[in-house]
Write an enzyme that holds these catalytic residues in place. Structure first.
Site, PDB file in Angstrom:
ATOM      1  CD  GLU A 153      -3.149   0.594   0.175  1.00 41.30           C
ATOM      2  OE1 GLU A 153      -2.572   1.614  -0.282  1.00 41.30           O
ATOM      3  OE2 GLU A 153      -4.351   0.351  -0.025  1.00 41.30           O
TER       4      GLU A 153
ATOM      5  CG  ASN B 297      -8.673   1.961   0.146  1.00 41.68           C
ATOM      6  OD1 ASN B 297      -7.462   2.145   0.322  1.00 41.68           O
ATOM      7  ND2 ASN B 297      -9.275   0.845   0.512  1.00 41.68           N
TER       8      ASN B 297
ATOM      9  CG  ASP C 267      -7.521  -0.935  -2.446  1.00 38.55           C
ATOM     10  OD1 ASP C 267      -6.829  -0.062  -1.889  1.00 38.55           O
ATOM     11  OD2 ASP C 267      -7.669  -2.067  -1.956  1.00 38.55           O
TER      12      ASP C 267
END
Length: 293
Positions: free
Chosen positions: A18, A148, A198
């Site tokens: 991430e 997100n 996402d």
């Protein structure tokens, strides 16, 4: 689904890759493995990748200046010395709630840092989106399950974010000088079909590049929410994109093996790796974090 030239930037498999970002002044890309408490540092010109053990879950960073970064971690915000990696606590954030951790975050053009938190087990509505504005933390949006896709238009007048549990991409009008909301969020995209919305980033033309977790792709949307492209990513759990390289023309995409059993991993041989995609678009350099007025 569109196939573009793609390479593996780093073959190590992230449990939960991430938070990628890029510093054009040093030609270094940074990203995290949240679950393993790792920070990766890749010099693109040489291909060298360094691995830093943070000792805590962390999910994003912003550049303060040439010597310092602001790390978004599970219990607060830390200033990191780039030279020696030393961390010093700047501000606590949800440190009194062991059920939550940090997640997707990004710096607004004004220098205000939007920061997402969520439940460690993705408990419903346990998280929130905050703004670090001139040294103070302000809660913007409570009751978020999985924050997100935090990203911004080039002029700072529009912000975007999603709650991945809802699969809705929101648009909100902002004060360009502060990065703080001027309106209530409205629905820009309501995703239906495979995968979940996402992480995201906005390119130089204002288009939104959104990684679709579980579908192995990055979708591109216009500022009006029109779906323009769908670019294949070699790993099914694509998590977050960032434009990198001297001309910001390549897309770095992180991925993850979180919640995959052995059969799922075998069916997805590139799971957890970090990729570079030649997407035929250009991004914008990320702004520095402003810690004070």
């Amino acid at each position: 689904m569109e196939q573009v030239p793609t390479s593996v930037l780093h073959a190590e498999r992230c449990h939960l890759g991430e938070g990628p970002t890029y510093d054009p002044l040093t030609d270094i890309a940074w990203w995290f493995d949240i679950r393993e408490g790792l920070l990766f540092e890749a010099t693109l010109s040489s291909g060298e990748v360094r691995r830093h053990v943070l000792g805590k879950m962390a999910s994003a960073l912003g550049r303060i200046d040439a010597a310092r970064q602001l790390i978004v971690a599970e219990d607060g915000l830390y200033i990191r010395d780039v030279t020696n990696g030393a961390l010093s606590l700047y501000l606590s954030l949800e440190a009194d709630n062991p059920a939550t951790r940090s997640n997707d975050s990004r710096v607004h053009p004004s220098g205000t840092f939007w920061i997402g938190t969520m439940g460690r087990k993705a408990e419903r509505e346990l998280g929130a989106i905050y703004a670090l504005h001139r040294g103070e933390i302000v809660r913007l949006f409570p009751n978020i399950t999985i924050p997100n896709a935090i990203c911004f238009s080039a002029d700072g007048a529009i912000g975007y974010f999603t709650d991945s549990a809802e699969n809705v991409l929101y648009r909100v009008e902002l004060n360009p000088d502060t990065g703080l909301p001027r309106s209530t969020p409205t629905v820009l995209v309501r995703h239906r079909g495979a995968g979940d919305l996402d992480g995201a980033v906005v390119d130089a033309e204002g288009r939104i590049w959104n990684a679709r977790w579980g579908a192995g792709c990055v979708d591109v949307y216009s500022p009006q929410g029109v779906h323009l492209r769908c670019v294949k990513v070699p790993a099914s759990q694509a998590s977050c994109p960032a434009f990198v390289g001297a001309d910001l023309s390549r897309l770095l995409v992180t991925s993850a093996w979180q919640d995959m059993d052995e059969a799922a991993k075998a069916a997805d041989p590139e799971h957890g790796r970090t990729f570079l995609l030649e997407v035929g678009a250009r991004g914008r350099a990320e702004p520095d974090v402003r810690l004070s007025s």
